[in-house]
Design an enzyme around this catalytic site. Structure first.
Site, PDB file in Angstrom:
ATOM      1  N   GLU A 115       0.849  -1.195   0.000  1.00  0.00           N
ATOM      2  CA  GLU A 115       0.000   0.000   0.000  1.00  0.00           C
ATOM      3  C   GLU A 115       0.885   1.245   0.000  1.00  0.00           C
ATOM      4  O   GLU A 115       2.106   1.143   0.181  1.00  0.00           O
ATOM      5  CB  GLU A 115      -0.939  -0.015   1.221  1.00  0.00           C
ATOM      6  N   HIS A 239      -9.305   9.275   2.415  1.00  0.00           N
ATOM      7  CA  HIS A 239      -8.843   8.161   1.583  1.00  0.00           C
ATOM      8  C   HIS A 239      -9.006   8.577   0.132  1.00  0.00           C
ATOM      9  O   HIS A 239     -10.064   9.085  -0.256  1.00  0.00           O
ATOM     10  CB  HIS A 239      -9.661   6.896   1.876  1.00  0.00           C
ATOM     11  N   ARG A 285      -0.790   8.803   1.461  1.00  0.00           N
ATOM     12  CA  ARG A 285      -2.196   9.121   1.179  1.00  0.00           C
ATOM     13  C   ARG A 285      -2.517  10.599   1.071  1.00  0.00           C
ATOM     14  O   ARG A 285      -3.359  11.011   0.277  1.00  0.00           O
ATOM     15  CB  ARG A 285      -3.041   8.560   2.311  1.00  0.00           C
ATOM     16  N   HIS A 346     -11.745   9.547   6.061  1.00  0.00           N
ATOM     17  CA  HIS A 346     -11.493   8.125   6.335  1.00  0.00           C
ATOM     18  C   HIS A 346     -11.000   7.851   7.752  1.00  0.00           C
ATOM     19  O   HIS A 346     -11.428   6.893   8.375  1.00  0.00           O
ATOM     20  CB  HIS A 346     -10.456   7.646   5.318  1.00  0.00           C
ATOM     21  N   ARG A 381      -1.289   9.165   8.768  1.00  0.00           N
ATOM     22  CA  ARG A 381      -1.101   7.747   9.088  1.00  0.00           C
ATOM     23  C   ARG A 381      -0.629   6.957   7.869  1.00  0.00           C
ATOM     24  O   ARG A 381      -1.160   7.103   6.770  1.00  0.00           O
ATOM     25  CB  ARG A 381      -2.419   7.152   9.569  1.00  0.00           C
TER      26      ARG A 381
HETATM   27  P1  FAD Z   1     -14.176   0.679  15.619  1.00  0.00           P
HETATM   28  O1  FAD Z   1     -13.800  -0.573  14.949  1.00  0.00           O
HETATM   29  O2  FAD Z   1     -14.800   1.726  14.788  1.00  0.00           O
HETATM   30  O3  FAD Z   1     -15.167   0.318  16.810  1.00  0.00           O
HETATM   31  C1  FAD Z   1     -15.793   1.344  17.537  1.00  0.00           C
HETATM   32  C2  FAD Z   1     -16.848   0.714  18.402  1.00  0.00           C
HETATM   33  O4  FAD Z   1     -17.328   1.645  19.345  1.00  0.00           O
HETATM   34  C3  FAD Z   1     -18.069   0.229  17.643  1.00  0.00           C
HETATM   35  O5  FAD Z   1     -18.458  -0.999  18.206  1.00  0.00           O
HETATM   36  C4  FAD Z   1     -19.107   1.308  17.947  1.00  0.00           C
HETATM   37  O6  FAD Z   1     -20.443   0.876  17.850  1.00  0.00           O
HETATM   38  C5  FAD Z   1     -18.747   1.629  19.367  1.00  0.00           C
HETATM   39  N1  FAD Z   1     -19.169   2.935  19.863  1.00  0.00           N
HETATM   40  C6  FAD Z   1     -18.909   4.162  19.362  1.00  0.00           C
HETATM   41  N2  FAD Z   1     -19.415   5.112  20.155  1.00  0.00           N
HETATM   42  C7  FAD Z   1     -20.020   4.480  21.187  1.00  0.00           C
HETATM   43  C8  FAD Z   1     -20.732   4.911  22.331  1.00  0.00           C
HETATM   44  N3  FAD Z   1     -20.943   6.205  22.591  1.00  0.00           N
HETATM   45  N4  FAD Z   1     -21.222   3.976  23.167  1.00  0.00           N
HETATM   46  C9  FAD Z   1     -21.052   2.662  22.918  1.00  0.00           C
HETATM   47  N5  FAD Z   1     -20.383   2.197  21.853  1.00  0.00           N
HETATM   48  C10 FAD Z   1     -19.869   3.090  21.002  1.00  0.00           C
HETATM   49  N6  FAD Z   1      -7.119   0.279   8.946  1.00  0.00           N
HETATM   50  C11 FAD Z   1      -6.110  -0.575   8.723  1.00  0.00           C
HETATM   51  O7  FAD Z   1      -5.145  -0.604   9.485  1.00  0.00           O
HETATM   52  N7  FAD Z   1      -6.162  -1.433   7.661  1.00  0.00           N
HETATM   53  C12 FAD Z   1      -7.200  -1.460   6.796  1.00  0.00           C
HETATM   54  O8  FAD Z   1      -7.224  -2.249   5.873  1.00  0.00           O
HETATM   55  C13 FAD Z   1      -8.267  -0.539   6.999  1.00  0.00           C
HETATM   56  N8  FAD Z   1      -9.324  -0.497   6.139  1.00  0.00           N
HETATM   57  C14 FAD Z   1     -10.375   0.323   6.428  1.00  0.00           C
HETATM   58  C15 FAD Z   1     -11.493   0.310   5.602  1.00  0.00           C
HETATM   59  C16 FAD Z   1     -12.609   1.070   5.914  1.00  0.00           C
HETATM   60  C17 FAD Z   1     -13.815   1.057   5.013  1.00  0.00           C
HETATM   61  C18 FAD Z   1     -12.586   1.883   7.087  1.00  0.00           C
HETATM   62  C19 FAD Z   1     -13.783   2.710   7.444  1.00  0.00           C
HETATM   63  C20 FAD Z   1     -11.465   1.928   7.886  1.00  0.00           C
HETATM   64  C21 FAD Z   1     -10.359   1.153   7.569  1.00  0.00           C
HETATM   65  N9  FAD Z   1      -9.220   1.163   8.372  1.00  0.00           N
HETATM   66  C22 FAD Z   1      -8.194   0.299   8.121  1.00  0.00           C
HETATM   67  C23 FAD Z   1      -9.213   1.895   9.635  1.00  0.00           C
HETATM   68  C24 FAD Z   1      -9.563   0.896  10.740  1.00  0.00           C
HETATM   69  O9  FAD Z   1     -10.518  -0.018  10.288  1.00  0.00           O
HETATM   70  C25 FAD Z   1     -10.099   1.586  11.975  1.00  0.00           C
HETATM   71  O10 FAD Z   1      -9.255   2.646  12.327  1.00  0.00           O
HETATM   72  C26 FAD Z   1     -10.152   0.596  13.140  1.00  0.00           C
HETATM   73  O11 FAD Z   1     -10.924  -0.525  12.772  1.00  0.00           O
HETATM   74  C27 FAD Z   1     -10.722   1.272  14.360  1.00  0.00           C
HETATM   75  O12 FAD Z   1     -10.909   0.292  15.345  1.00  0.00           O
HETATM   76  P2  FAD Z   1     -11.511   0.718  16.744  1.00  0.00           P
HETATM   77  O13 FAD Z   1     -11.663  -0.521  17.525  1.00  0.00           O
HETATM   78  O14 FAD Z   1     -10.733   1.837  17.287  1.00  0.00           O
HETATM   79  O15 FAD Z   1     -12.945   1.339  16.373  1.00  0.00           O
HETATM   80  C1  SIN Z   2      -7.401   0.372   2.508  1.00  0.00           C
HETATM   81  O1  SIN Z   2      -7.611  -0.826   2.355  1.00  0.00           O
HETATM   82  O2  SIN Z   2      -7.103   1.144   1.594  1.00  0.00           O
HETATM   83  C2  SIN Z   2      -7.536   0.952   3.857  1.00  0.00           C
HETATM   84  C3  SIN Z   2      -6.266   0.803   4.539  1.00  0.00           C
HETATM   85  C4  SIN Z   2      -6.176   1.738   5.702  1.00  0.00           C
HETATM   86  O3  SIN Z   2      -7.036   2.581   5.925  1.00  0.00           O
HETATM   87  O4  SIN Z   2      -5.168   1.632   6.385  1.00  0.00           O
END
Ligand code: FAD
Ligand code: SIN
Length: 531
Positions: A115, A239, A285, A346, A381
Site C-alpha cells: 500500500e 482516503h 495518502r 477516512h 497515518r
Molecule cells: P471501531 O472498529 O470503529 O469500533 C468502535 C466501536 O465503538 C463500535 O463498536 C461502535 O459501535 C462503538 N461505539 C462508538 N461510540 C459508542 C458509544 N458512545 N457507546 C457505545 N459504543 C460506542 N485500517 C487498517 O489498518 N487497515 C485497513 O485495511 C483498513 N481499512 C479500512 C477500511 C474502511 C472502510 C474503514 C472505514 C477503515 C479502515 N481502516 C483500516 C481503519 C480501521 O478499520 C479503523 O481505524 C479501526 O478498525 C478502528 O478500530 P476501533 O476498535 O478503534 O474502532
Molecule cells: C485500505 O484498504 O485502503 C484501507 C487501509 C487503511 O485505511 O489503512
C-alpha cells in the site's frame, strides 16, 4: 439502575475486543456497544494489517516508512514499540483462528500486500475483507469467555468522574459511565475500576466518508467534556479512492488495488500521479488525495478513474472478491474498465491523548484504537498501521489496567443520571437539520484544502449549531440521535480549533495561506477544556 464491573469497555471493534480478552484474565469485563456487537469500522477494514513478517523486511524500514508518512510529528519511541510489537500480535490473532490469506502453493507464507508509503510488501490480509475476519475471531473468543459480557444497543453518554460524586474530595478520577439503553430509552449508571474508550473515529462529521454510521466521535467528545487533553484533531485523513456512485455510500476501494498496480487516470484516460510524486499511485495518502482533489477542481470534474484492467479478470476476482462484487452491483466491471473514484474522509490521526500504555490524563480512563492519539501517526497515518496500533496498544493498556485493578480502592456510590426538566421532544427535524449542516460545513470549509477564511467561517457556524444543540440537550430527553449530534458538534469544533491553531501545512493539514511546513509548528496541537 447501577451496574458494577471491574473493566468497562466502550466499543466492540478491534481495540475494545482485544483489550477485553486480555483484561478478562484479571477481572469481569462489560463491553457496551451502541449497535449490534460486530458493527464497527473494524468490520469494514479491507487492505489489512501492516507488520514485518517477511525475512527480507526489517523493523527499521517499517519505522522509517511510518516516520516519513507522519510528516515529522510521529513520536519515534511509539513508532518503534508499535512496529516491533506487530509480529507477536499477528501470531496471537492466528492463535484465535484468524485466517490470513497465504501465497498460492506456499501455504506457510503470507500473501503480503502493498500500500501507499510502504517501501515493501508488508500488509497481511484476509482477501479484501480483513476486518470482517478479525472481528469474527475476536468476537468468538470474547463470547466464549465467561468473564466478558455484552450490552448491545447501549450508548455511552458521558464519563463519570469524581467531580460528579457529591461531597467527594478525592483526586480526579474516572469512575465509569452513564449509558443509554437505546431500546428502552433509560440511562444506566455503570461503575468500573477501569474504563476504556474504544469508540473509533469521526468520519461522520464529514458529508462524504468511508466510515460506517457509528463513527460519530463519541470517545473524543466524552473525553473532552470530562477534561482530558485532545491532540492533533486537524489531521483528518481522506482516503483517495472511494467509489463514485450516488448509492454506493462512499464504498472504499482499497489502497491494495493501487498496490497491485492500478493507475489513477483523468476522465480522458491520462495518468497524472507521476506529476505529483516519484512513488506515483503509491505515494503517501495525503499526497494522493490532494492530487486528486486538485485535478478534479482545475477541470471541474466530479471524479477521476482507477484502472486495474491490465490484470487478468481471474486475478482481480481472486485478489479483490468483495470490491469486485460490490463494483459489479453498481454496474462497473473493474476487471474490464476503469472505475470512477473520489476521496472521502477516512481516519482520525488525532484523538484522546494517551501515554505509552494507552492511559489518558484522567486516571482510571484508557483510550485505544482510532479514538486515541498515541503519537504513532503524526500528521498522516501510514496505510494499514491503524489495526496494528489498536492491537499493540490494547495489549499494553490491558497489562497496565490489570496492575491498576490490583491497587483499586473501594468504590463510591455514584449519583443516578439526572433527567432535570427534560421532556419528550417532537422536533426531531432539528436534529437532522443540524447534523446535515455540520457535515456540509466541514466538507466545504475544513476539507482536504483549507484557508484561514474558510476555517473562520466554519468556526462561526459550528459555534452557532453548538449553542442550539446545548439548549435542545437540556430541554429534551436524550436519544441516540441527539447524543450523536452533540458529539459530532463537539468534535467538529475541536477539528476547527486545531486547524485554525496550526499556521503551516504539514501532512494532512494543508492551508493555502501557509503552504509550507514550519519548524515552529513541529509539535502536537493540544486542546483541553478549561471551564
Ligand atoms: P471501531 O472498529 O470503529 O469500533 C468502535 C466501536 O465503538 C463500535 O463498536 C461502535 O459501535 C462503538 N461505539 C462508538 N461510540 C459508542 C458509544 N458512545 N457507546 C457505545 N459504543 C460506542 N485500517 C487498517 O489498518 N487497515 C485497513 O485495511 C483498513 N481499512 C479500512 C477500511 C474502511 C472502510 C474503514 C472505514 C477503515 C479502515 N481502516 C483500516 C481503519 C480501521 O478499520 C479503523 O481505524 C479501526 O478498525 C478502528 O478500530 P476501533 O476498535 O478503534 O474502532
Ligand atoms: C485500505 O484498504 O485502503 C484501507 C487501509 C487503511 O485505511 O489503512
Amino acid at each position: 439502575m447501577e451496574i458494577e464491573t471491574d473493566f468497562l469497555v466502550i466499543g466492540s471493534g478491534i481495540a475494545g475486543l482485544s483489550f477485553a480478552l486480555k483484561a478478562a484474565e484479571a477481572g469481569r469485563v462489560l463491553v457496551v456497544t451502541k449497535r449490534e456487537r460486530k458493527e464497527s469500522a473494524t468490520l469494514y477494514a479491507q487492505g489489512g494489517i501492516a507488520s514485518v513478517l517477511d525475512a527480507k523486511d526489517s523493523f527499521d524500514e517499517h519505522v522509517q516508512d511510518t516516520l516519513e508518512a507522519g510528516g515529522g510529528l510521529c513520536h519515534p519511541e511509539v513508532v518503534k514499540l508499535v512496529v516491533e510489537g506487530g509480529p507477536e500480535r499477528i501470531q496471537e490473532l492466528i492463535g484465535l483462528g484468524v485466517r490470513f490469506t497465504r501465497r498460492a502453493g506456499r501455504q506457510k507464507e503470507f500473501d503480503l500486500g502493498r500500500e501507499g508509503g510502504h517501501s515493501r510488501r508488508r500488509i497481511v490480509h484476509a482477501e479484501d475483507l480483513t476486518g470482517r475476519e478479525v472481528e469474527r475471531a475476536l468476537l468468538r473468543a470474547c463470547e466464549r469467555n465467561s468473564r466478558i459480557s455484552f450490552l448491545e444497543h447501549h450508548m455511552a453518554v458521558d464519563l463519570i468522574t469524581t467531580e460528579k460524586v457529591p461531597g467527594r474530595r478525592k483526586a480526579w478520577r474516572c469512575l465509569g459511565a452513564y449509558v443509554l439503553d437505546l431500546k428502552r430509552g433509560l440511562i444506566k449508571t455503570i461503575s468500573a475500576q477501569v474504563t476504556l474508550l474504544a469508540t473509533g473515529g469521526v468520519g461522520k462529521v464529514y458529508l462524504y466518508t468511508s466510515n460506517p454510521d457509528i463513527a460519530t466521535g463519541d470517545g473524543a467528545a466524552m473525553a473532552s467534556r470530562a477534561g482530558c487533553t485532545i491532540a492533533n484533531m486537524e489531521f483528518i485523513q481522506f482516503h483517495p479512492t472511494c467509489l463514485y456512485h450516488p448509492e454506493a455510500k462512499s464504498f472504499l476501494i482499497s489502497e491494495a488495488v493501487r498496490g497491485e498496480g492500478a493507475v489513477l487516470k483523468l476522465k480522458d484516460g491520462s495518468p497524472f500521479m507521476r506529476n505529483y510524486h516519484a512513488q506515483a499511485e503509491l505515494a503517501p495518502r495525503d499526497v494522493v488525495a490532494r492530487a486528486i482533489d486538485h485535478e478534479m477542481k482545475v477541470r471541474g470534474d466530479d471524479h477521476v478513474l482507477l484502472d486495474i484492467s491490465h490484470h487478468s479478470a481471474r486475478f482481480v476476482r481472486k485478489r479483490f472478491p468483495n470490491i469486485y462484487q460490490t463494483c459489479k452491483q453498481f454496474g462497473f466491471d473493474m476487471s474490464k474498465e476503469p472505475i470512477p473514484v473520489v476521496p472521502a474522509a477516512h481516519y482520525l490521526c488525532g484523538g484522546v491523548l494517551t501515554d505509552l500504555f494507552g492511559a489518558t490524563d484522567l486516571p482510571g480512563l484508557y483510550a485505544v484504537g482510532e479514538t486515541a492519539a498515541t503519537g504513532l501517526h503524526g500528521a498522516n497515518r501510514l496505510a494499514s498501521n491503524s489495526l496494528l496500533e489498536a492491537l499493540v496498544f490494547a495489549h499494553r493498556a490491558s497489562q497496565q489496567a490489570r496492575k491498576e485493578l490490583r491497587k483499586a480502592e473501594a468504590r463510591p456510590a455514584l449519583p443516578a443520571w439526572d433527567v432535570g426538566r427534560a421532556k419528550d421532544s417532537d422536533e426531531s427535524v432539528v436534529v437532522s437539520h443540524n447534523w446535515d449542516e455540520i457535515r456540509r460545513t466541514m466538507w466545504n470549509y475544513v476539507g482536504i484544502v483549507r484557508t484561514d477564511k474558510r476555517l473562520q467561517r466554519a468556526k462561526r457556524r459550528i459555534a452557532m449549531i453548538q449553542e442550539e444543540i446545548a439548549q435542545y440537550y437540556w430541554d429534551f430527553l436524550v436519544t441516540g440521535d441527539l447524543l450523536e449530534l452533540r458529539n459530532l458538534a463537539t468534535v467538529a469544533g475541536l477539528i476547527v480549533q486545531a486547524a485554525i491553531a496550526r499556521k503551516e501545512s504539514r501532512g494532512l493539514h494543508f492551508n493555502l495561506d501557509y503552504p509550507q511546513p514550519s519548524d515552529a509548528w513541529k509539535r502536537d496541537t493540544l486542546i483541553r477544556k478549561t471551564s
